[in-house]
Write an enzyme that holds these catalytic residues in place. Structure first.
Site, PDB file in Angstrom:
ATOM      1  N   ASP B   9      28.842 -40.914  -2.675  1.00 26.91           N
ATOM      2  CA  ASP B   9      28.817 -39.601  -3.296  1.00 26.91           C
ATOM      3  C   ASP B   9      30.165 -38.929  -3.050  1.00 26.91           C
ATOM      4  O   ASP B   9      30.558 -38.723  -1.906  1.00 26.91           O
ATOM      5  CB  ASP B   9      27.670 -38.792  -2.652  1.00 26.91           C
ATOM      6  CG  ASP B   9      27.488 -37.433  -3.285  1.00 26.91           C
ATOM      7  OD1 ASP B   9      28.356 -37.024  -4.075  1.00 26.91           O
ATOM      8  OD2 ASP B   9      26.483 -36.773  -2.970  1.00 26.91           O
ATOM      9  N   ASP B 105      29.844 -38.636 -10.299  1.00 25.41           N
ATOM     10  CA  ASP B 105      30.391 -38.591  -8.945  1.00 25.41           C
ATOM     11  C   ASP B 105      29.547 -39.355  -7.930  1.00 25.41           C
ATOM     12  O   ASP B 105      29.852 -39.369  -6.750  1.00 25.41           O
ATOM     13  CB  ASP B 105      30.555 -37.138  -8.485  1.00 25.41           C
ATOM     14  CG  ASP B 105      29.256 -36.371  -8.560  1.00 25.41           C
ATOM     15  OD1 ASP B 105      28.336 -36.830  -9.237  1.00 25.41           O
ATOM     16  OD2 ASP B 105      29.162 -35.307  -7.938  1.00 25.41           O
ATOM     17  N   GLU B 106      28.459 -39.988  -8.373  1.00 21.68           N
ATOM     18  CA  GLU B 106      27.617 -40.732  -7.448  1.00 21.68           C
ATOM     19  C   GLU B 106      27.347 -42.114  -8.020  1.00 21.68           C
ATOM     20  O   GLU B 106      27.340 -42.294  -9.234  1.00 21.68           O
ATOM     21  CB  GLU B 106      26.257 -40.038  -7.269  1.00 21.68           C
ATOM     22  CG  GLU B 106      26.323 -38.667  -6.644  1.00 21.68           C
ATOM     23  CD  GLU B 106      24.941 -38.055  -6.499  1.00 21.68           C
ATOM     24  OE1 GLU B 106      23.963 -38.802  -6.335  1.00 21.68           O
ATOM     25  OE2 GLU B 106      24.844 -36.822  -6.567  1.00 21.68           O
TER      26      GLU B 106
END
Lengths: 81, 416
Positions: B9, B105-106
């Site tokens: 993350d 973003d993960e």
């Protein structure tokens, strides 16, 4: 305060199999510097200048410096702002 | 051999990228937020300094300024963040080909088969963490576990720049103490139900009778019960951005708050026209329509309904969307943003069972009409042809939904 990030004009050479290597660059004061040797290339962020790119460690007049290829532009770090 | 799953993350992703590009703001609170002029003024991401002063994602710009007067705003640069997102993926792909992105973003990484070459989960996590910092100048938190759910809890456990491993020996002691709302799929309303029965931690959830949970929460009760016990064996599905489309949606923050049914009709129509046109362009029809509503207090909910026949007809989708709206919104507050989505897509060529009570001739005419409008707009621009009722409020109807930028969240189950 001036920025530590200096965009420079770079001449590059492409080999027949498409590998790009910088040959010379022009510093912001207009001085042209010939690159004697490219020592390494790796992705690296520059916290000082602010950005990331493929960092080419090059030898100019026996001195080592870093050129960053940032997506489609080249930048270098200023020593002091 | 037991699976090794990482969840990586990127911490305060947009803000971290902006911090890298603005070294002059080091040590200052910074938020990435929309354009205050166009009223799309909410905080998308804040850096840790700003978060410590109470700035939260979703706050209006003026609210954020109130809790943190020195806050520096920078407008979002989505193209730059997407470049970073793909650079992150490039790094991940050196460790495994099983990467499942979750937003930009993960990502989950299944590194089970990489251990011989690259070392165990922790070693890979440390290497990724170090490389992202050096090469991209941002930080990632990584969770390691034998399932995706616990790996995700791990990446949340130590932020920023942390690595947390949950294994069979420590999970009871660490995970079971966490509040139940940390668990994926325990949202606001599920959490409220659980709190009512005194289920506050993940451990308490794991030890609750599953039949009771099913009675209270339906099928999802069993799902979160399994999650709490670490019985999640869903695979990390290697999936690129070119995955087959599962839904097409559009949403917008309106130029002014919506206050009556007519306002809503105008915006819904603009959004529906965009969604339906995209369905037609890609040759899909939808079986389900859903709408999402955010009021000016930022309270947000969505509702969906099945429709009778698969459709790409603007009027039919609009009718379903407006019906959903009328059934579910009672004007307790003005509306700040609206969204509509066409779900459960099928190919446009799907054979259809004709219905005695539907006027197929009329539907065919409508399809032709839609196509004609699409063609006119393609050649002469979106605003070259408009429905008359859109002219009742030119400010609202000035929205060209198809052109405005949209980002879609992805579901955990991937339609499974």
């Amino acid at each position: 305060m001036e920025s530590y990030k200096v965009y420079v004009e770079v001449t590059v050479k492409f080999s027949t199999d498409g590998v790009m290597m910088p040959v010379e660059f022009i510093w912001e004061d207009g001085t042209k510097y010939i690159i004697d040797k490219v020592k390494s290339k790796e992705r690296c962020a520059s916290r000082k200048a602010g950005g990331t790119g493929i960092m080419y460690t090059v030898l100019v007049d026996g001195k080592e410096c870093h050129l960053y290829y940032e997506f489609d532009k080249w930048f270098m770090e200023r020593k002091s702002a | 051999m037991e699976k090794v799953v990482l969840h990586s993350d990127a911490n305060c992703f947009y803000a971290s990228v902006e911090m890298l590009y603005h070294p002059e703001y080091v040590g200052k609170p910074l938020a990435v937020g929309g354009d205050p002029e166009a009223r799309h003024g909410i905080v998308l991401t804040a850096n840790y300094i700003a978060k410590r002063s109470g700035v939260k994602t979703g706050m209006a710009l003026w609210q954020a300024k109130q809790v943190c007067p020195d806050l520096i705003f920078v407008p979002p640069r989505m193209d730059l963040y997407l470049k970073f997102s793909s650079m992150l993926r490039e790094i991940y792909s050196e460790y495994t080909n099983q990467i499942e992105p979750y937003g930009c973003d993960e990502a989950w990484l299944d590194v089970t088969d990489s251990s011989l070459l690259k070392g165990n989960g922790r070693k890979i996590a440390e290497e990724i963490n170090r490389r992202v910092k050096k090469e991209l100048g941002i930080t990632v938190s990584i969770g390691i576990s034998w399932n995706k759910i616990f790996a995700k809890l791990g990446s949340d456990y130590k932020k920023p720049d942390g690595i947390t491993e949950f294994n069979r020996t420590n999970y009871r002691e660490l995970i079971w103490k966490l509040p139940v709302s940390d668990l994926l799929y325990v949202g606001r309303s599920t959490n409220r139900t659980l709190q009512k029965y005194g289920i506050r931690t993940i451990g308490e959830l794991a030890r609750t009778d599953p039949n009771f949970l099913e009675r209270q929460l339906g099928k999802m009760g069993l799902v979160i019960f399994s999650f709490a016990n670490g019985w999640d064996d869903s695979p990390v599905t290697a999936e690129s951005y070119h995955a087959p489309i599962k839904s097409i949606g559009n949403s917008t923050t309106t130029p002014r708050d919506l206050e009556c049914d007519q306002d809503v009709q105008i915006i819904l129509m603009a959004l529906t026209e965009s969604v339906a046109a995209r369905l037609r362009k890609h040759g899909f029809k939808c079986n389900e329509v859903s709408i999402s509503i955010r009021d000016n207090d930022l309270y947000h909910f969505s509702r969906q309904k099945k429709i009778q026949e698969p459709t790409d007809i603007t009027d039919e989708i609009m009718k379903a969307a407006y019906q959903l709206f009328k059934e579910n919104y009672h004007w307790s507050r003005p509306i700040r943003s609206l969204g509509i989505r066409a779900d459960d897509l099928v190919m446009g060529t799907v054979p259809v069972q004709l219905d005695l009570f539907m006027n197929e001739q009329r539907r065919e005419k409508q399809e032709k009409l839609d196509r004609a409008v699409d063609e006119i707009r393609r050649r002469f621009g979106y605003h070259s042809v408009q429905r008359a009722f859109m002219y009742q409020d030119k400010v609202l109807s000035s929205l060209d939904a198809q052109k405005s930028h949209t980002v879609h969240p992805v579901g955990y189950f991937n339609g499974r």
